[in-house]
Scaffold this motif. Structure first.
Motif, PDB file in Angstrom:
ATOM      1  N   TYR A   1       0.858  -1.185   0.000  1.00  0.00           N
ATOM      2  CA  TYR A   1       0.000   0.000   0.000  1.00  0.00           C
ATOM      3  C   TYR A   1       0.890   1.230   0.000  1.00  0.00           C
ATOM      4  CZ  TYR A   1      -4.006  -2.947   1.080  1.00  0.00           C
ATOM      5  OH  TYR A   1      -4.996  -3.893   1.020  1.00  0.00           O
TER       6      TYR A   1
ATOM      7  N   VAL B   1      -1.665   1.447  -4.765  1.00  0.00           N
ATOM      8  CA  VAL B   1      -1.128   0.150  -4.339  1.00  0.00           C
ATOM      9  C   VAL B   1      -0.213  -0.437  -5.413  1.00  0.00           C
ATOM     10  CG1 VAL B   1      -3.081  -0.433  -2.838  1.00  0.00           C
ATOM     11  CG2 VAL B   1      -3.118  -1.110  -5.237  1.00  0.00           C
TER      12      VAL B   1
ATOM     13  N   THR C   1      -6.821   4.694  -3.221  1.00  0.00           N
ATOM     14  CA  THR C   1      -5.638   4.178  -2.549  1.00  0.00           C
ATOM     15  C   THR C   1      -4.656   3.635  -3.586  1.00  0.00           C
ATOM     16  OG1 THR C   1      -6.984   3.556  -0.635  1.00  0.00           O
ATOM     17  CG2 THR C   1      -4.802   2.549  -0.805  1.00  0.00           C
TER      18      THR C   1
END
Length: 67
Positions: free
Chosen positions: A17, A62, A60
């Motif tokens: 992440y 990643v 997000t």
């Protein structure tokens, strides 16, 4: 760059992440979305998951690899 509104990618495993990425809306929303992806690339991500638009783009960043 792989993108998804979900938090999982079928056939891929999330291995790292990188963090939250955001982009303020511009006159053309597509330009803002492109900036979101460019920011994710700068972090070393190859995917953005959980993409949403609520007065701004966010998701997000990643790193994923095929399973």
């Amino acid at each position: 760059m792989i993108t998804s509104t979900t938090y999982q990618l079928e056939g891929y495993r999330i291995i790292e992440y990188k963090g939250l990425v955001t982009a303020q809306p511009a006159f053309k929303t597509a330009g803002s979305y492109k900036r979101l992806l460019e920011d994710a690339e700068k972090l070393g991500a190859n995917a953005v998951i959980g993409i949403r638009f609520n007065d701004m783009w966010y998701g997000t960043a990643v790193v994923v690899k095929p399973v």
